[in-house]
Design a protein around this motif. Structure first.
Motif, mmCIF file in Angstrom:
data_model
loop_
_atom_site.group_PDB
_atom_site.id
_atom_site.type_symbol
_atom_site.label_atom_id
_atom_site.label_comp_id
_atom_site.label_asym_id
_atom_site.label_seq_id
_atom_site.Cartn_x
_atom_site.Cartn_y
_atom_site.Cartn_z
ATOM 1 N N GLU B 9 -2.974 -21.265 11.684
ATOM 2 C CA GLU B 9 -5.246 -21.591 12.003
ATOM 3 C C GLU B 9 -5.550 -23.081 11.300
ATOM 4 O O GLU B 9 -6.385 -23.217 11.919
ATOM 5 N N ARG B 10 -4.856 -22.912 10.137
ATOM 6 C CA ARG B 10 -5.441 -23.872 9.097
ATOM 7 C C ARG B 10 -5.276 -25.068 9.558
ATOM 8 O O ARG B 10 -6.008 -25.581 9.460
ATOM 9 N N LYS B 11 -4.096 -25.224 9.911
ATOM 10 C CA LYS B 11 -3.992 -26.716 10.667
ATOM 11 C C LYS B 11 -4.893 -26.678 11.661
ATOM 12 O O LYS B 11 -5.094 -27.923 12.116
ATOM 13 N N ARG B 16 -9.334 -29.801 14.569
ATOM 14 C CA ARG B 16 -10.201 -29.526 15.564
ATOM 15 C C ARG B 16 -11.814 -30.125 14.085
ATOM 16 O O ARG B 16 -12.168 -31.124 14.967
ATOM 17 N N ARG B 17 -11.671 -30.044 13.079
ATOM 18 C CA ARG B 17 -12.674 -30.545 12.241
ATOM 19 C C ARG B 17 -12.260 -32.158 12.613
ATOM 20 O O ARG B 17 -13.304 -33.032 12.555
ATOM 21 N N ARG B 18 -11.209 -32.676 12.383
ATOM 22 C CA ARG B 18 -10.783 -34.006 12.326
ATOM 23 C C ARG B 18 -11.286 -35.071 13.883
ATOM 24 O O ARG B 18 -12.250 -35.850 13.561
ATOM 25 N N ILE B 19 -11.299 -33.848 14.770
ATOM 26 C CA ILE B 19 -11.611 -34.629 16.024
ATOM 27 C C ILE B 19 -13.256 -34.780 15.785
ATOM 28 O O ILE B 19 -14.295 -35.158 16.055
#
Lengths: 199, 199
Positions: B9-11, B16-19
């Motif tokens: 989940e962390r990854k 998602r955040r990076r995108i």
DNA sequence: ACACATTCTGACACTTAGTGCAAACTTGCA
DNA sequence: TGCAAGTTTGCACTAAGTGTCAGAATGTGT
């Protein structure tokens, strides 16, 4: 100006109409997303490229004339005497438009069914409404001698739009116990005398 | 449930955040339409296909968290005591959400700039709002023991949405003379005591 | 530590909307 | 008739979004 349009304009209107009919039928039969531009073009006896000469997007076939209504509202609003309060002017203008809708119930329902059932069309319809809100807001701001970003004109415009949208929704959903202008009038009265009163 | 999320989940959240970051930056630099999914994927170090695993459409990158707010409204609305009038309950619920917005002004403005400048994103945003209206209408209808297609719950919901939308617009446009909750409160008061009174 | 299920990621092929361009054709008008 | 303007089409192209499937990473139970 001229009563008889030239052959050119008549043919154009005819073609547009043919595309609209073909598209609406295919939408109803296969669903909006399933009915491809190619199929519509083929049914209307034109090339796919020509479709886009008449409509910027597939969505616009459903919402085309829809757009002209804004002009009617603004036109009405501009005609109201300056002695009226902003709200009175809004109310009068929107009632005229409601009466217009009333006369085309059959055609509208066909379109609303597609709008309700197709996210992309719904989105575009909302976008048009948002444009209306902007224009009504601007017109109202001028009439009230306020900045266009002022809170009040926007609230008035948004509320009026909310009134007509609610009425329309109810009018379509129920088998029209009341006429559309009655419903709109009703909403305006509620907003006018205050929502605190509503049961 | 668990405080520490699994690596998985962390990854996922990280990706998602990076995108999101990559996309928002490209949108700001090149414009929404010009920033292709391929470029975003490349900047975020994922494949184009994976982009669509995280977001159903390019528009959703801008509007992602935006959606969670509805839950907050509904949740608040459900918590209001039944002794309150529908309008009082609405007012209280929406004020809570307005306070939420207030705390994230910086991030919101970045997004609003894109929304305002990109028709397709604007359209999607309106679509989400329309969904909120439906849900608020339904919740309200139940509270009032009325049919969901009834005119009144819809008018109340639409008006409340109009209030928050007007406030938001004004809050973003002007350099915030007033706080968002003040603006919202203001709009609710106008609607509550009647628009006839408005100058 | 090992195997097994689940979930994530990527590659490839595909459909469709929508745009730009330029050539052909039709109509309006002098 | 002949020219200007408007209409229609074909062709090539970009980009979004979907289906499918294989393989990699991770979580869970033993």
């Amino acid at each position: 100006m001229e009563e008889r349009l030239g052959l050119r304009e008549r043919k154009k209107a005819q073609t547009r109409r043919r595309i609209e009919d073909a598209a609406l039928e295919l939408f109803a039969r296969d669903g909006f997303d399933e009915a491809t531009v190619e199929a519509i073009a083929s049914a209307a006896d034109i090339s796919p490229r020509t479709f886009f000469y008449y409509f910027a997007a597939k969505e616009d076939v459903v919402l085309a004339d829809y757009a002209g209504r804004l002009d009617r509202i603004i036109q009405q609003l501009a005609m109201r005497p300056p002695t009226e309060t902003p709200w009175e002017a809004l109310r009068a203008s929107f009632l005229v438009v409601a009466a217009d809708y009333e006369t085309e119930r059959a055609g509208l329902i066909r379109r609303f069914r597609i709008i309700a059932g197709t996210p992309s069309v719904h989105a575009r319809s909302l976008q048009l409404q948002s444009g209306w809100e902007d224009t009504v807001t601007a017109t109202l701001a001028e009439r009230m001698n306020r900045e266009p970003q002022d809170l009040i004109p926007r609230l008035l415009a948004a509320s009026a739009l909310a009134a007509i949208r609610s009425s329309l929704q109810n009018w379509i959903a129920t088998e029209s116990k009341s006429s559309l202008p009655e419903l709109v009038n009703n909403c305006f009265t509620h907003l006018e005398s205050g929502l605190a009163r509503v049961s």
